[in-house]
Scaffold this active site. Structure first.
Site, short mmCIF file in Angstrom:
data_model
loop_
_atom_site.label_atom_id
_atom_site.label_comp_id
_atom_site.label_asym_id
_atom_site.label_seq_id
_atom_site.Cartn_x
_atom_site.Cartn_y
_atom_site.Cartn_z
N CYS A 196 -9.91 -9.19 0.27
CA CYS A 196 -9.47 -10.59 0.11
C CYS A 196 -10.17 -11.51 1.09
O CYS A 196 -9.55 -12.26 1.83
CB CYS A 196 -7.97 -10.67 0.27
SG CYS A 196 -7.07 -9.65 -0.91
N ALA A 250 1.64 -5.24 -8.17
CA ALA A 250 1.45 -4.36 -9.33
C ALA A 250 0.10 -3.66 -9.31
O ALA A 250 0.01 -2.45 -9.53
CB ALA A 250 1.60 -5.16 -10.62
N GLN A 277 0.80 -1.22 0.00
CA GLN A 277 0.00 0.00 0.00
C GLN A 277 0.84 1.28 0.00
O GLN A 277 0.28 2.37 -0.10
CB GLN A 277 -0.93 0.02 1.22
CG GLN A 277 -1.92 -1.12 1.30
CD GLN A 277 -2.99 -1.06 0.22
OE1 GLN A 277 -3.17 -0.04 -0.44
NE2 GLN A 277 -3.72 -2.15 0.04
#
Length: 386
Positions: A325, A199, A178
């Site tokens: 996630c 990425a 981050q």
């Protein structure tokens, strides 16, 4: 979808124009980067160019960059007992992770669960350095502490953590996905031994990540075995388009020279001032300490995150209830639990995260939606309670 506002950059940042161009260009090229013919050398050159671009992003040497399929794989590779500084060193038999780590770190990588223990954080979400010192007593440990939290944006004192870990003979892994473009992320200045990047968190394509390792570190047992790609640490043909896009995104961030951080900090002030003016009892998690300039995590007594996220979505505004996630589920945050946040308040946590292309009009759109949502979601509950 054109009339929507995207405010979930911590989950995945929109693809940067130069990254898109790099991906498309490599999709048109044929060749395996391990082949010795001209086509193979051409795509190999693209990988090595991107390796240098990613290394430059964090002030590291190009040879220290190991490309992976993403940050989760990079974290799994980092969290291996077999890292050694010199031949003959024994493996690290235990792993210490902060209580606010991403799921891919909290799972412990290749360590047995019984050898993984957590380091607590305080009410601000900052690691308790005294507890770290206590847990480091004993055999040398591998320690994993993120640079900035994906949910609250809270920044950890990594330099101090590194000093404590190294004094105890341990190794430090830092999940820094981050950080680039938002706060300082110099590999050498942080004094990390291993550092993870992604990425798609910086405007590159999904499906590419990197592990940066300090010179001299060697892994006795790799995560994947095969053709010996990526310095023998990550077998398998490289994702050339993804890696090229990763490098292009890194270059674009460097060219901005802190402009994105300044821009998003102004937007955060505008956002939090506006939210508080609508609902004075609103709570901003982690605001007592240093945070990423682009991140706001808030809640309000009586608010349910799932209902609020849906309400924002129906209003054309994409926000999150925390980490993306978790198989699409809206569930209580382990980060806020570790910070000691009341479970009822934590159930309403909403995360807003912005980037270089976010506009003031986007923040105004969210504030307008919040004004309407707060009236229906909060005032209705208050009347029922009364």
């Amino acid at each position: 979808m054109t009339d929507r506002v995207y405010l979930d950059w911590n989950a995945s940042a929109p693809l940067r124009p130069k990254a898109r161009a790099a991906v498309l260009a490599m999709l048109e090229r044929t060749g395996n980067p391990s082949s010795v013919h001209a086509e193979g050398r051409d795509v190999r050159q693209a990988i090595e160019r991107a390796r240098g671009e990613v290394a430059k992003l964090v002030g590291a040497d190009a040879g220290s960059v190991i490309f992976t399929s993403g940050a989760t794989e990079a974290n799994a590779l980092a969290l291996s007992p077999g890292w050694v500084r010199s031949p003959g060193d024994g493996p690290f038999m235990r792993l210490l992770v902060s209580a606010v780590e991403h799921a891919s770190v909290r799972e412990g990588g290749r360590f047995d669960r019984g050898r993984v223990s957590q380091i607590p954080v305080d009410g601000r979400g900052v690691i308790e350095l005294g507890a770290l010192r206590e847990r480091l007593a004993g055999p040398p440990a591998l320690v994993s502490v993120m640079l900035a939290n994906n949910e609250t944006g809270v920044v950890q004192p990594i330099c101090e953590v590194a000093r404590i870990v190294h004094e105890a003979g341990g190794l430090l892994h830092v999940d820094a996905v981050q950080a680039p473009g938002r706060i300082g992320c110099d590999f050498n200045a942080l004094d990390a031994d291993l550092l993870t990047l992604s990425a798609h968190k910086i405007g590159g394509p999904r499906g590419a990540g990197a592990l940066i390792r300090k010179a001299g570190l060697h892994l006795e047992d790799t995560l994947t075995r095969g053709g010996g790609q990526e310095r023998g640490l990550r077998a398998g043909t490289e994702n050339v388009p993804g890696i090229a896009g990763f490098g292009a995104a890194a270059t674009e961030i460097l060219a901005q020279s802190g402009q994105e951080a300044a821009h998003t900090r102004r937007l955060r002030t505008m956002l939090e001032t506006g939210l508080r003016s609508v609902t004075p009892d609103i709570v901003f998690f982690g605001e007592e300490g240093e945070r990423l300039p682009n991140t706001t995590c808030f809640s309000h007594p009586g608010l349910l995150a799932e209902t609020a996220v849906i309400g924002f979505d129906l209003a054309g505004v994409a926000v999150s209830s925390g980490s993306a996630c978790s198989s699409g589920k809206v569930q209580p945050s382990h980060v806020l639990a570790a910070m000691g946040v009341d479970p009822a308040l934590a159930r309403g946590a909403i995360r807003v995260s912005t980037g270089y292309s976010t506009k003031e009009a986007d923040i105004e759109r969210l504030l307008s939606a919040w004004t309407k949502l707060s009236e229906s979601l909060l005032k209705g509950r208050k009347s029922i309670a009364a």
